[in-house]
Structures are given as structure tokens and as C-alpha cells.
Design a protein around this motif. Structure first.
Motif, PDB file in Angstrom:
ATOM      1  N   LYS A  43       0.825  -1.208   0.000  1.00 54.87           N
ATOM      2  CA  LYS A  43       0.000   0.000   0.000  1.00 54.87           C
ATOM      3  C   LYS A  43       0.858   1.257   0.000  1.00 54.87           C
ATOM      4  N   GLU A  44       0.228   2.369  -0.312  1.00 53.05           N
ATOM      5  CA  GLU A  44       0.910   3.644  -0.279  1.00 53.05           C
ATOM      6  C   GLU A  44       1.111   4.101   1.163  1.00 53.05           C
ATOM      7  N   ARG A  45       2.110   4.922   1.354  1.00 53.77           N
ATOM      8  CA  ARG A  45       2.313   5.525   2.672  1.00 53.77           C
ATOM      9  C   ARG A  45       1.122   6.426   2.988  1.00 53.77           C
ATOM     10  N   GLU A  46       0.670   6.407   4.233  1.00 51.09           N
ATOM     11  CA  GLU A  46      -0.461   7.245   4.609  1.00 51.09           C
ATOM     12  C   GLU A  46      -0.193   7.987   5.912  1.00 51.09           C
ATOM     13  N   PHE A  47      -0.811   9.132   6.004  1.00 52.98           N
ATOM     14  CA  PHE A  47      -0.729   9.964   7.213  1.00 52.98           C
ATOM     15  C   PHE A  47      -1.532   9.314   8.330  1.00 52.98           C
TER      16      PHE A  47
END
Length: 122
Positions: A43-47
Motif C-alpha cells: 500500500k501507499e504511505r499514509e498519514f
């Protein structure tokens, strides 16, 4: 030279709690914001959460609001992420980051730590 060093990640059962810590050094962080981000496999990096270093301002991703709490200890130059009611979907590498200015949910941070692995088993 700015350094951010995360610690506290480990394997925990669903429903459990963990406290991550980020030790910051190398400059004065007044005027900065500190953020926690995570990247799950594939997955993409997320805040995740952010906090101003001096002002009483925090911000959370909707997926963790009410379960996670970000805090800072200016005297010790540390930022913590208290994670409660953990779910398997919280499994990820968690990163601490710093930027000059306000909290951003994008990856627009100048400094990053190396990350700490959090694994939540079902």
C-alpha cells in the motif's frame, strides 16, 4: 544533522495497545510539526497523526481517530503515538517525520526516521 529515531514497534494482538516513540535531535524544533505516517505491505504511505511542536494543535486520520493519541515532550525532544484498540489493518511500518510549518497530511516533510514495524495479529 537532524535525526529522528522511532522505537516501540512489535507484534501485538488485536485489541491491544502499543506506544511508539520518536526521539528527535539535531536542531531546535520550535515552529515545526511532527507527523506519524505508516506504510502497509503493498500500500501507499499514509498519514496517521500530526502535532505542532509548540502550539496545542493535533490532527488525525479518520481511520485512527479515537483510538490513537499523539503527544510531545518538548523537554525530552520526543513525540509519542499511543495506539489503542489495535486492528490487523493497523499493521505497517510506522515513520516519524518533521517539517517546518503546519501539519500536512501529505508526505511534504523534510526529515524522516527509519521506521518501526508494528504487527497486529488477529
Amino acid at each position: 544533522q537532524v535525526q529522528l529515531v522511532e522505537s516501540g514497534g512489535r507484534l501485538v494482538q488485536a485489541g491491544g495497545s502499543l506506544r511508539l516513540s520518536c526521539a528527535a535531535s539535531g536542531r531546535t524544533f520550535s515552529g515545526h510539526s511532527m507527523g506519524w505516517f505508516r506504510r502497509a505491505p503493498g500500500k501507499e504511505r499514509e498519514f496517521v497523526a500530526g502535532i505542532r511542536w509548540t502550539e496545542p494543535e493535533t490532527y488525525y486520520a479518520s481511520s485512527v481517530k479515537g483510538r490513537f493519541t499523539i503527544s510531545r515532550d518538548s523537554a525530552k525532544n520526543t513525540v509519542a503515538l499511543q495506539m489503542n484498540s489495535l486492528k490487523p489493518e493497523d499493521t505497517a511500518v510506522y515513520y516519524c517525520a518533521s517539517r517546518l510549518g503546519g501539519i500536512r497530511t501529505t508526505g511534504d516533510y523534510a526529515y524522516w526516521g527509519q521506521g518501526t514495524q508494528v504487527t497486529v495479529s488477529s
